[in-house]
Design an enzyme around this catalytic site. Structure first.
Site, PDB file in Angstrom:
ATOM      1  N   SER A 142       0.823  -1.213   0.000  1.00 54.38           N
ATOM      2  CA  SER A 142       0.000   0.000   0.000  1.00 54.38           C
ATOM      3  C   SER A 142       0.852   1.256   0.000  1.00 54.38           C
ATOM      4  O   SER A 142       1.956   1.275   0.567  1.00 54.38           O
ATOM      5  CB  SER A 142      -0.863  -0.008   1.269  1.00 54.38           C
ATOM      6  OG  SER A 142      -1.478   1.238   1.455  1.00 54.38           O
ATOM      7  N   TYR A 166      -1.833   0.727  10.197  1.00 55.86           N
ATOM      8  CA  TYR A 166      -2.067  -0.022   8.959  1.00 55.86           C
ATOM      9  C   TYR A 166      -0.827   0.049   8.058  1.00 55.86           C
ATOM     10  O   TYR A 166      -0.314  -0.966   7.584  1.00 55.86           O
ATOM     11  CB  TYR A 166      -3.302   0.534   8.235  1.00 55.86           C
ATOM     12  CG  TYR A 166      -3.432   0.009   6.823  1.00 55.86           C
ATOM     13  CD1 TYR A 166      -3.672  -1.337   6.577  1.00 55.86           C
ATOM     14  CD2 TYR A 166      -3.288   0.869   5.722  1.00 55.86           C
ATOM     15  CE1 TYR A 166      -3.762  -1.824   5.275  1.00 55.86           C
ATOM     16  CE2 TYR A 166      -3.381   0.388   4.427  1.00 55.86           C
ATOM     17  CZ  TYR A 166      -3.617  -0.955   4.206  1.00 55.86           C
ATOM     18  OH  TYR A 166      -3.701  -1.436   2.925  1.00 55.86           O
ATOM     19  N   LYS A 170       1.984  -2.926   6.788  1.00 54.29           N
ATOM     20  CA  LYS A 170       2.329  -3.221   5.387  1.00 54.29           C
ATOM     21  C   LYS A 170       3.846  -3.133   5.183  1.00 54.29           C
ATOM     22  O   LYS A 170       4.435  -3.932   4.465  1.00 54.29           O
ATOM     23  CB  LYS A 170       1.590  -2.267   4.442  1.00 54.29           C
ATOM     24  CG  LYS A 170       0.104  -2.581   4.309  1.00 54.29           C
ATOM     25  CD  LYS A 170      -0.142  -3.792   3.425  1.00 54.29           C
ATOM     26  CE  LYS A 170      -1.579  -4.248   3.435  1.00 54.29           C
ATOM     27  NZ  LYS A 170      -1.886  -5.349   2.528  1.00 54.29           N
TER      28      LYS A 170
END
Ligand code: UFG
Length: 355
Positions: A142, A166, A170
């Site tokens: 991402s 988040y 990643k």
């Protein structure tokens, strides 16, 4: 201009319609998290590109309706024994890994759950791959790994400074994967998506999240009268119109990139990272205008504070994917992207059917 002709577009959604001899053995690709928005469309495209996809998903977020006719193993990537079992049951050639929790705001509220699922799940998967000597992985990464960009457009060389859990998961997942390359010769491609958007109107799968947090589906829900209005998070970002700028990349272009990445690994060992975006940014106000125009609906807008963890601008430099993979985004017009999603919802409904 689309990658497939209309006949091929219809054809590629039917697993019976193959462009090569059906007698030829198809490579088995394990699609982990293949019932979600991007994973399910990739599963359909794999089948029509002469691979045999097998989906592993726990259906906590994904939808069975998207995978009618496909082989599915219902299992949780955080459970090591279930993951190992899949690798003993099938002769897997490569893995495409989508399974992750993906909401930025939720990751700020429940960070440990994000590390457990995203990082823990990746560790289980890599361990099972090492045990089974499966050495090819396409990883769904991402733009969140960059955090607040210092320079735009963002190339893969940009500093990595995620600003939410988040994004940190990643980045950690990428780092663990890179360590596996050094230790046991894993070949891998990480695809850093910018803002996935749109739908393939001919495919049975699209964007159904509950709760829905993304801009385009929320706009379309408001346009269809399923939400009272659109909450606009942040009007004082340091951008031209004060709203956040994003690079919206069509889900069909993303799904297609995974097939290209698999083929790339057949000829190239080692690890590579590619940004996937169109290289053009649209502000939230520009996307609102597009949604109003496409749907012909004048829904209300309620201005609210910046959402925690949201960077002001995310804009990709996708030239590495274009040059090295030969990938080209075919949808570069925001109205066309929004229209594809609107057409899909009008055909399939705004919510998943009840179980
Ligand atoms: N937004 C609204 N109203 C909404 C939904 C979103 O104003 O109802 C705004 C957001 O605050 C943001 C922009 O629209 O400024 C885009 O938001 P999305 O939720 O659609 O997407 P994000 O940019 O938050 O998420 C994306 C990817 C993530 C990635 C993240 C990095 O989906 O995978 O960017 O911050 F991690």
């Amino acid at each position: 201009m689309l990658f497939w002709s209309t006949r091929q577009r219809i054809c590629r959604l039917s697993k019976r319609c193959s462009t090569v001899n059906d007698q030829q053995e198809r490579k088995i690709i394990l699609v982990v998290g293949g019932a979600g928005y991007i994973g399910s469309l990739t599963t359909h495209y794999l089948a029509s590109s002469n691979y045999q996809p097998i989906v592993l998903d726990n259906f906590s977020k994904g939808h069975r309706e998207f995978l009618d006719g496909f082989e599915v193993v219902e299992a949780d990537v955080t459970d090591p024994s279930s993951v190992n079992e899949v690798f003993t049951r099938y002769k897997i050639d490569a893995v495409v890994h989508f399974a992750a929790l993906t909401e930025v705001g939720n990751s700020m509220r429940h960070p440990v759950e994000y590390y457990r699922t995203n990082v823990g799940g990746t560790i289980n998967l890599l361990q099972a791959m090492e045990n089974a000597r499966v050495r090819k992985l396409v990883f769904s990464s991402s733009a969140a790994v960059y955090g607040n960009p210092v320079t735009v457009p963002i190339s893969e060389k940009h500093a990595l400074a995620p600003i939410n859990p988040y994004g940190r998961t990643k980045l950690m997942m990428e780092q663990i994967i890179a360590d596996a390359e050094q230790a046991w010769g894993l070949s891998w491609v990480a695809l850093r998506y910018f803002n996935a958007a749109g739908a393939d109107p001919l495919a049975p799968c699209g964007e159904w999240h509950d709760p829905e947090t993304h801009l385009i589906p929320n706009l379309l829900l408001a346009a269809a009268g399923k939400k009272d209005n659109l909450q606009l998070f942040g009007t004082d970002h340091p951008t031209d119109d004060g709203t956040a700028v994003r690079d919206y990349v069509h889900v069909a272009d993303l799904a297609r990139a995974h097939i290209i990445a698999l083929r790339h690994m057949d000829a190239n060992a080692g690890g590579r990272i590619f940004n996937l975006g169109i290289g053009r940014g649209f502000s939230v106000r520009e996307v609102i205008r597009s949604a109003k125009e496409v749907t012909g609906s004048e829904f209300g807008i309620v201005e609210a504070d910046i959402r925690k963890g949201d960077p002001a601008v995310l804009l990709a430099d996708p030239s590495a994917a274009m040059e090295e993979l030969g990938w080209r985004p075919e949808y570069t017009d925001i109205d066309e992207i929004v229209r594809s999603a609107w057409d899909w919802y009008m055909k399939n409904g705004f919510e998943p059917p009840s179980p």
